[in-house]
Design a protein around this motif. Structure first.
Motif, PDB file in Angstrom:
ATOM      1  N   PHE A 104      -7.569  13.062  14.606  1.00 24.94           N
ATOM      2  CA  PHE A 104      -7.202  12.039  13.886  1.00 24.94           C
ATOM      3  C   PHE A 104      -8.026  10.738  13.815  1.00 24.94           C
ATOM      4  O   PHE A 104      -8.247   9.792  13.135  1.00 24.94           O
ATOM      5  N   LEU A 105      -8.719  11.193  15.077  1.00 22.53           N
ATOM      6  CA  LEU A 105      -9.761   9.531  14.791  1.00 22.53           C
ATOM      7  C   LEU A 105     -11.203   9.669  13.958  1.00 22.53           C
ATOM      8  O   LEU A 105     -11.730   8.945  13.395  1.00 22.53           O
ATOM      9  N   PHE A 106     -11.218  11.139  13.098  1.00 17.68           N
ATOM     10  CA  PHE A 106     -11.678  11.661  11.588  1.00 17.68           C
ATOM     11  C   PHE A 106     -11.475  10.896  10.124  1.00 17.68           C
ATOM     12  O   PHE A 106     -11.413  10.106   9.779  1.00 17.68           O
ATOM     13  N   GLU A 107     -10.033  11.320  10.562  1.00 16.40           N
ATOM     14  CA  GLU A 107      -8.985  10.837   9.641  1.00 16.40           C
ATOM     15  C   GLU A 107      -9.252   9.461   9.567  1.00 16.40           C
ATOM     16  O   GLU A 107      -9.366   8.795   8.067  1.00 16.40           O
ATOM     17  N   LEU A 108      -9.117   8.320  10.429  1.00 22.77           N
ATOM     18  CA  LEU A 108      -9.459   7.156  10.581  1.00 22.77           C
ATOM     19  C   LEU A 108     -11.055   6.482  10.127  1.00 22.77           C
ATOM     20  O   LEU A 108     -10.853   5.654   9.338  1.00 22.77           O
ATOM     21  N   GLY A 109     -11.645   6.951  10.937  1.00 22.93           N
ATOM     22  CA  GLY A 109     -12.698   6.834  10.139  1.00 22.93           C
ATOM     23  C   GLY A 109     -12.649   7.405   8.193  1.00 22.93           C
ATOM     24  O   GLY A 109     -13.506   6.066   7.680  1.00 22.93           O
ATOM     25  N   LEU A 110     -12.251   7.907   7.928  1.00 19.53           N
ATOM     26  CA  LEU A 110     -12.384   8.284   6.484  1.00 19.53           C
ATOM     27  C   LEU A 110     -12.439   7.380   5.680  1.00 19.53           C
ATOM     28  O   LEU A 110     -11.516   6.930   4.695  1.00 19.53           O
ATOM     29  N   ALA A 111     -10.754   6.700   6.208  1.00 17.85           N
ATOM     30  CA  ALA A 111     -10.175   6.130   5.545  1.00 17.85           C
ATOM     31  C   ALA A 111     -10.419   4.700   5.728  1.00 17.85           C
ATOM     32  O   ALA A 111     -10.318   3.557   4.485  1.00 17.85           O
ATOM     33  N   ALA A 112     -11.241   4.564   6.918  1.00 15.47           N
ATOM     34  CA  ALA A 112     -12.088   2.369   6.826  1.00 15.47           C
ATOM     35  C   ALA A 112     -13.108   2.590   5.677  1.00 15.47           C
ATOM     36  O   ALA A 112     -13.162   1.632   5.760  1.00 15.47           O
ATOM     37  N   LYS A 113     -13.416   3.549   5.393  1.00 17.93           N
ATOM     38  CA  LYS A 113     -14.740   4.199   4.544  1.00 17.93           C
ATOM     39  C   LYS A 113     -13.567   3.893   3.206  1.00 17.93           C
ATOM     40  O   LYS A 113     -14.645   2.905   2.028  1.00 17.93           O
ATOM     41  N   SER A 114     -12.899   4.834   3.162  1.00 16.83           N
ATOM     42  CA  SER A 114     -11.846   4.784   1.767  1.00 16.83           C
ATOM     43  C   SER A 114     -11.382   3.635   1.469  1.00 16.83           C
ATOM     44  O   SER A 114     -11.334   3.018  -0.085  1.00 16.83           O
ATOM     45  N   LEU A 115     -10.829   2.395   2.786  1.00 11.82           N
ATOM     46  CA  LEU A 115     -10.242   1.174   1.835  1.00 11.82           C
ATOM     47  C   LEU A 115     -11.450  -0.187   2.279  1.00 11.82           C
ATOM     48  O   LEU A 115     -10.656  -1.360   1.957  1.00 11.82           O
ATOM     49  N   GLY A 116     -12.720   0.040   2.675  1.00  5.55           N
ATOM     50  CA  GLY A 116     -13.593  -0.875   2.648  1.00  5.55           C
ATOM     51  C   GLY A 116     -13.231  -1.294   4.198  1.00  5.55           C
ATOM     52  O   GLY A 116     -12.777  -2.566   4.070  1.00  5.55           O
ATOM     53  N   ILE A 117     -13.244  -0.964   5.048  1.00  3.01           N
ATOM     54  CA  ILE A 117     -12.957  -1.772   6.869  1.00  3.01           C
ATOM     55  C   ILE A 117     -14.268  -1.449   7.554  1.00  3.01           C
ATOM     56  O   ILE A 117     -13.624   0.000   8.173  1.00  3.01           O
ATOM     57  N   PRO A 118     -14.934  -1.462   7.086  1.00  4.70           N
ATOM     58  CA  PRO A 118     -16.243  -1.388   7.909  1.00  4.70           C
ATOM     59  C   PRO A 118     -16.211  -1.387   9.278  1.00  4.70           C
ATOM     60  O   PRO A 118     -17.391  -0.747  10.395  1.00  4.70           O
ATOM     61  N   LEU A 122       1.092  -1.407   0.090  1.00 11.23           N
ATOM     62  CA  LEU A 122      -0.004   0.387  -0.119  1.00 11.23           C
ATOM     63  C   LEU A 122       0.945   0.972   0.256  1.00 11.23           C
ATOM     64  O   LEU A 122       1.849   1.364   1.283  1.00 11.23           O
ATOM     65  N   GLU A 123       0.395   2.115  -1.098  1.00 12.13           N
ATOM     66  CA  GLU A 123       1.315   3.607  -0.823  1.00 12.13           C
ATOM     67  C   GLU A 123       0.716   4.506  -0.546  1.00 12.13           C
ATOM     68  O   GLU A 123      -0.619   4.377  -0.736  1.00 12.13           O
ATOM     69  N   SER A 124       1.113   5.419   0.880  1.00 11.11           N
ATOM     70  CA  SER A 124       0.072   6.731   1.118  1.00 11.11           C
ATOM     71  C   SER A 124       0.161   7.823   0.242  1.00 11.11           C
ATOM     72  O   SER A 124       1.229   7.801  -0.797  1.00 11.11           O
ATOM     73  N   LEU A 125      -0.435   8.705   1.209  1.00 13.81           N
ATOM     74  CA  LEU A 125      -0.473  10.240   0.031  1.00 13.81           C
ATOM     75  C   LEU A 125       0.990  10.681  -0.119  1.00 13.81           C
ATOM     76  O   LEU A 125       0.775  11.249  -1.766  1.00 13.81           O
ATOM     77  N   GLU A 126       2.115  10.339   0.702  1.00 16.72           N
ATOM     78  CA  GLU A 126       3.490  10.839   1.089  1.00 16.72           C
ATOM     79  C   GLU A 126       4.080   9.828  -0.229  1.00 16.72           C
ATOM     80  O   GLU A 126       4.935  10.461  -0.280  1.00 16.72           O
ATOM     81  N   LYS A 167      -3.296  16.980  -2.280  1.00 13.72           N
ATOM     82  CA  LYS A 167      -3.454  16.866  -3.447  1.00 13.72           C
ATOM     83  C   LYS A 167      -3.137  17.740  -4.600  1.00 13.72           C
ATOM     84  O   LYS A 167      -2.584  17.648  -5.210  1.00 13.72           O
ATOM     85  N   ASP A 168      -3.522  19.241  -4.165  1.00  9.12           N
ATOM     86  CA  ASP A 168      -3.695  20.708  -5.022  1.00  9.12           C
ATOM     87  C   ASP A 168      -3.097  21.123  -4.545  1.00  9.12           C
ATOM     88  O   ASP A 168      -3.950  22.243  -3.705  1.00  9.12           O
ATOM     89  N   ILE A 191      -4.213   8.398   1.723  1.00  5.23           N
ATOM     90  CA  ILE A 191      -4.399   8.383   2.703  1.00  5.23           C
ATOM     91  C   ILE A 191      -3.535   8.304   3.199  1.00  5.23           C
ATOM     92  O   ILE A 191      -1.809   8.275   2.794  1.00  5.23           O
ATOM     93  N   LYS A 192      -2.927  10.043   4.533  1.00  2.89           N
ATOM     94  CA  LYS A 192      -1.394   9.835   4.862  1.00  2.89           C
ATOM     95  C   LYS A 192      -0.820   8.940   5.915  1.00  2.89           C
ATOM     96  O   LYS A 192      -1.413   7.770   5.894  1.00  2.89           O
ATOM     97  N   ARG A 193       0.348   9.275   5.311  1.00  2.61           N
ATOM     98  CA  ARG A 193       1.747   8.138   6.069  1.00  2.61           C
ATOM     99  C   ARG A 193       0.982   7.862   7.563  1.00  2.61           C
ATOM    100  O   ARG A 193       1.033   6.824   7.844  1.00  2.61           O
ATOM    101  N   PRO A 194       0.849   8.596   8.891  1.00  5.01           N
ATOM    102  CA  PRO A 194      -0.071   8.242   9.601  1.00  5.01           C
ATOM    103  C   PRO A 194      -0.581   7.128  10.015  1.00  5.01           C
ATOM    104  O   PRO A 194      -1.187   6.301  10.899  1.00  5.01           O
TER     105      PRO A 194
END
Length: 421
Positions: free
Chosen positions: A135-149, A32-36, A232-233, A84-87
């Motif tokens: 960070f919790l919100f970052e985790l939630g959005l990443a979980a949705k993006s990756l498909g980890i319900p 897997l490769e992060s945003l950075e 991204k931009d 998704i950011k590295r951390p």
């Protein structure tokens, strides 16, 4: 391990887990490769616990295998890239590795308490989500993006417990949101939202604390999205105005969340909410196309949103901008989504035989249902339509439908027409 909803003694719980690693990936490594640009290597058995990663890994394996079989060159698996950011990616990997061998928390639904552990969260999961809210919100959005319900649900449950038993005013201050919702508009929102809850048979939310709890969640997720867009931009950091609603606006958060719960509330929402593409798109999906009627004039001229609404409901095309209803090229796209859309196109297109034949040739013979009545009764024209697409037969006039000789002719033109007789 993704997690599932099930019942225990009359109560709903989230836990267990499902899915698995397909045989062709077992024993391999998924990168897997992060945003950075940082890479994270996981055993396929771990990576495939994330549904989207699993799908992408299968596609990548098929690509690699195809290269090997063609003998063109050695196929090497590429890294799967995510915004998704590295951390956050590192934290996600930690979650997946742990839950490869440990069951996900069996969290009771609805949450019986504001005390997270007593809701069924394991000690490890409680510790895992013991991070700051951003960070919790970052985790939630990443979980949705990756498909980890299971992780997405864990984060939602944690946020719900944190917001429980807090007033709307306290939540607004805690999340540092500015109060741009006037007392008059708040009363209007309270009335509309209350009517919606009553109509659905839900418990009343007289102090709007439940809506507020969901609203701060919306704010947190939108803020995460905004930060990701800036990364991204690089030009997003310029002095130009940012697109979308302000995540720190209490007014935007409360109305957007209310609309997410009941799309009909979009009709009462402020203009800036009706003009927010994300809010309207979600409402269109939830309403199966009907919410387009409440969108702003600009969004009713948005080709992508109009086609999305029309794909659910042909009648939604009634609310498309006039310039789209008169556009030959766009109406062809709309009727490809749903033949009934033609009913709301310009009269010129509805009566244009060449246009309808063009539609039939592209497989949209069902558009005959939206044509002018005289065309549905035109024997020779209808037969020509049926020759190109048998689906047109469904919408011939009653006189032709009861004409046995016509039915035989139609079947000779296109045997598939028998399916509609």
């Amino acid at each position: 391990m993704a997690g599932e909803l099930y019942e225990v003694r009359g109560s709903l719980r989230w836990g267990r887990g499902g899915g698995g690693c397909p045989p062709e990936l077992q024993g391999q490594t998924v990168t897997l490769e992060s945003l950075e640009g940082d890479v994270f290597e996981l055993p396929a058995e771990v990576a495939c616990m994330a549904q989207r990663v699993r799908s992408l890994a299968i596609e990548e394996e098929e690509r690699r295998t195809s290269l090997v079989q063609s003998m063109r060159r050695q196929g090497e698996a590429s890294a799967l890239k995510f915004e998704i950011k590295r951390p956050v990616m590192a934290k996600i990997c930690e979650y997946l590795k742990y839950h490869r061998d440990h069951r996900v928390s069996e969290i009771e639904v609805p949450l019986p308490s504001s005390d997270f552990p007593s809701c069924g969260a394991s000690r490890w999961d409680v510790s895992f989500v013991n991070v700051d809210k951003d960070f919790l919100f970052e985790l939630g959005l990443a979980a949705k993006s990756l498909g980890i319900p299971s992780l997405e649900f864990l984060v939602s449950a944690k946020l719900a417990c944190d917001a429980a038993e807090k007033s709307a005013d306290k939540l607004r201050k805690e999340y540092k949101m500015f109060n741009d919702l006037s007392a008059k508009e708040e009363q209007e929102l309270r009335k509309a939202y209350g009517t919606s809850l009553k109509r659905k048979g839900a418990a009343p939310d007289t102090d709007l604390s439940q809506l507020a709890a969901a609203s701060v969640g919306w704010s947190g997720i939108e803020a995460v999205k905004r930060r990701a867009e800036k990364i991204k931009d690089l030009n997003a950091a310029s002095d130009g105005p940012e697109a979308g609603l302000n995540p720190k606006s209490w007014r935007a958060a409360m109305w957007s969340t209310a609309v997410a719960g009941d799309w009909t509330l979009l009709s009462d929402a402020p203009d800036e909410v009706k003009n927010d593409r994300s809010v309207v798109k979600q409402a269109i999906i939830i309403s199966q196309g009907r919410a387009l009627q409440h969108a702003s004039a600009d969004l009713r001229a948005d080709e992508e949103l109009v086609l999305l609404a029309t794909s659910f409901l042909g009648e939604a095309f009634e609310f498309a901008a006039p310039e789209l209803q008169h556009s030959r090229d766009f109406v062809l796209k709309a009727i490809a989504q749903h033949g009934a859309a033609l009913r709301y196109a310009s009269p010129a297109l509805r009566g244009d035989k060449s246009f309808l034949l063009q539609a039939a040739k592209q497989g949209s013979g069902s558009a005959l249902q939206g044509s002018l009545p005289e065309l549905c009764a035109d024997r020779n024209f209808v037969l020509e339509m049926v020759a190109h697409d048998a689906a047109a037969y469904q919408f011939v006039s009653e006189d032709l439908r009861s004409d046995r000789e016509f039915a035989l002719e139609a079947a000779k033109c296109n045997g598939t027409a028998l399916r509609y007789m």
